[in-house]
Design an enzyme around this catalytic site. Structure first.
Site, PDB file in Angstrom:
ATOM      1  N   ARG A  96       0.854  -1.184   0.000  1.00  0.00           N
ATOM      2  CA  ARG A  96       0.000   0.000   0.000  1.00  0.00           C
ATOM      3  C   ARG A  96       0.889   1.233   0.000  1.00  0.00           C
ATOM      4  O   ARG A  96       1.912   1.276   0.682  1.00  0.00           O
ATOM      5  CB  ARG A  96      -0.914   0.032   1.230  1.00  0.00           C
ATOM      6  CG  ARG A  96      -2.139  -0.878   1.140  1.00  0.00           C
ATOM      7  CD  ARG A  96      -3.154  -0.439   0.074  1.00  0.00           C
ATOM      8  NE  ARG A  96      -4.310  -1.318  -0.004  1.00  0.00           N
ATOM      9  CZ  ARG A  96      -4.402  -2.396  -0.794  1.00  0.00           C
ATOM     10  NH1 ARG A  96      -3.406  -2.728  -1.582  1.00  0.00           N
ATOM     11  NH2 ARG A  96      -5.510  -3.135  -0.803  1.00  0.00           N
ATOM     12  N   GLU A  98      -3.275   7.279  -4.525  1.00  0.00           N
ATOM     13  CA  GLU A  98      -3.620   6.801  -5.863  1.00  0.00           C
ATOM     14  C   GLU A  98      -5.077   7.054  -6.211  1.00  0.00           C
ATOM     15  O   GLU A  98      -5.934   7.008  -5.323  1.00  0.00           O
ATOM     16  CB  GLU A  98      -3.234   5.313  -6.005  1.00  0.00           C
ATOM     17  CG  GLU A  98      -3.986   4.331  -5.148  1.00  0.00           C
ATOM     18  CD  GLU A  98      -3.425   2.914  -5.345  1.00  0.00           C
ATOM     19  OE1 GLU A  98      -2.232   2.684  -5.011  1.00  0.00           O
ATOM     20  OE2 GLU A  98      -4.167   2.052  -5.827  1.00  0.00           O
ATOM     21  N   HIS A 142      -1.056  -0.307 -10.124  1.00  0.00           N
ATOM     22  CA  HIS A 142      -1.669  -1.236  -9.161  1.00  0.00           C
ATOM     23  C   HIS A 142      -2.127  -2.533  -9.846  1.00  0.00           C
ATOM     24  O   HIS A 142      -3.331  -2.838  -9.886  1.00  0.00           O
ATOM     25  CB  HIS A 142      -2.839  -0.554  -8.424  1.00  0.00           C
ATOM     26  CG  HIS A 142      -3.142  -1.167  -7.081  1.00  0.00           C
ATOM     27  ND1 HIS A 142      -3.578  -0.456  -5.999  1.00  0.00           N
ATOM     28  CD2 HIS A 142      -3.067  -2.456  -6.651  1.00  0.00           C
ATOM     29  CE1 HIS A 142      -3.766  -1.254  -4.967  1.00  0.00           C
ATOM     30  NE2 HIS A 142      -3.460  -2.494  -5.344  1.00  0.00           N
TER      31      HIS A 142
END
Ligand code: GLV
Ligand code: GLV
Length: 320
Positions: free
Chosen positions: A240, A268, A286
Site C-alpha cells: 500500500r 492513488e 496497481h
C-alpha cells in the site's frame, strides 16, 4: 420472504454474477469498472443484503447507513482492506470478507517484475530504443544492479512476502526479513535471517514491502528510514502506498542515490509531484493481482463469502 439483493459495484471478472444468481439472489451489477461517484455508490447499495466492492470504495459508517439495516456482508474484491472500517461493520453486525491466498503468487510476480525492471533498467532501455535515441551497444550504457549475490530484504513475511522471498532462490541471493516472529518457511529453505527493520534497510540491496496498511504503519518508511537505504538500493512497493512517505521518497529518488519500483501510491491514482519526471523509478498502475486466473479466483471467493453469509454460515475469509 423477499429475495436478498446482492449489489456488485464494479464490473469484475466472471464468475461472481452467475454464481450469485444461481444461488437464488437478485443481483444488481454495475457493468462499468470506472470508479463511480460516491453518491452513485450510496444510491446503488440502498436496501442491499450483500455488497461486493473494490478497494477504492470506502466502506465506513456512511456506506453502512446508506445500505440500511438489511446489510449482512460486504465482500472486498482485494486482500488489503484498509478501505473498510472493520469496527463500524462490527458495531452494526455486518460481516466483511477479503480475498487472501488467491492473489499471493500473482502479487509476488509483480514484485519481481518491478525488481527485475528496476535492477536492469528495463523501462529506461525500452524508452531509449522506442524513441530512436539508441546508437548501438555501449560499454557503459544503462548499467544496473547484479542480482546474483545481492541481499533481498522482505518487510512483512506473510503469504505474499514469503512468495516473493521464495522466488529469489533461482537468483542466488541472500534473504533477510523483518516480521514480528521467526518464519520457518524462510529460515529453513532460504537460510533467511530475521532482523530489525533499520538493519534490514541498511543491509539490503533490494527492499520489498509486504505489510498490510494499518494506521500505525503509515509512513513506516519515512525520510529517516529512506536515508538508511544503501547507495544503489532498490525499493519495491506492491503493498500500500501510504506505507511510504511518498514526498520523502521523491526527494530521496531525486538525489539519484536509490531506485524504486512502485505498484501502489499514497494518494492513488494521484502521484506525488515530481514522481513521473524521475528516470530511476518504475511506475505500475496497481497491477498486483491483475492476471486472468487470479481475478477469476478473487471473484469466486468473494461470491462464496456472500453465499455463505446469506445462507446463515460463516464467511470463508472473514475480516469482520
Ligand atoms: C490489492 O491491492 C489487494 O489488496 O488485493
Ligand atoms: C496476503 O495474502 C498476505 O497475507 O501476505
Amino acid at each position: 420472504m423477499l429475495t436478498p439483493q446482492v449489489v456488485i459495484t464494479h464490473l469484475i471478472s466472471p464468475p461472481a454474477e452467475p454464481m450469485l444468481r444461481e444461488a437464488g439472489f437478485a443481483v444488481v451489477a454495475r457493468h462499468d469498472e470506472t470508479p463511480p461517484p460516491r453518491p452513485e455508490v450510496l444510491r446503488m447499495i440502498a436496501g442491499a443484503s450483500a455488497v461486493l466492492t473494490v478497494l477504492s470504495v470506502k466502506v465506513d459508517d456512511e456506506f453502512l447507513a446508506a445500505a440500511g439495516p438489511g446489510l449482512r456482508i460486504v465482500a472486498n474484491y482485494a486482500v488489503g482492506f484498509d478501505n473498510i472500517d472493520v469496527a463500524a461493520c462490527r458495531r452494526r453486525g455486518v460481516r466483511a470478507s477479503n480475498t487472501p491466498g488467491v492473489l499471493t503468487e500473482a502479487t509476488a510476480d509483480i514484485a519481481w517484475s518491478l525488481i527485475l525492471s528496476a535492477a536492469r533498467r528495463v523501462i529506461e532501455g525500452d524508452r531509449l530504443v522506442r524513441t530512436g535515441q539508441w546508437q548501438g551497444w555501449r560499454p557503459t550504457e544503462l548499467l544496473g544492479l547484479e542480482l546474483s549475490g545481492a541481499t533481498l530484504g522482505i518487510i512483512g513475511a506473510g503469504r505474499i512476502g514469503c512468495a516473493t522471498a521464495r522466488r529469489s532462490s533461482g537468483f542466488n541471493m541472500r534473504v533477510v526479513y523483518s516480521h514480528p516472529r521467526d518464519v520457518p518457511e524462510l529460515d529453513g529453505p532460504l537460510a533467511a535471517r530475521r532482523v530489525e527493520l533499520d538493519e534490514l534497510l541498511q543491509t539490503s540491496d533490494i527492499v520489498s514491502l509486504h505489510v498490510p496498511y494499518r494506521p500505525e504503519n503509515r509512513h513506516m518508511l519515512d525520510a529517516r528510514r529512506l536515508a538508511l537505504l544503501r547507495d544503489g538500493a532498490l525499493l519495491i512497493n506492491t503493498a500500500r502506498g501510504s506505507l511510504i512517505d511518498e514526498a520523502a521518497l521523491v526527494r530521496e529518488l531525486s538525489t539519484g542515490r536509490i531506485r524504486a519500483g512502485l505498484d501502489v501510491y499514497e494518494f492513488e491514482p494521484r502521484l506525488s509531484p515530481g514522481l513521473t519526471e524521475l528516470p530511476n523509478v518504475v511506475l505500475l498502475p496497481h497491477l498486483g493481482s491483475a492476471t486472468h486466473a487470479t481475478r477469476r479466483a478473487m471473484a469466486r471467493l468473494a461470491a462464496e463469502n456472500i453465499i455463505a453469509v446469506l445462507s446463515g454460515r460463516e464467511p470463508l475469509t472473514p475480516i469482520a
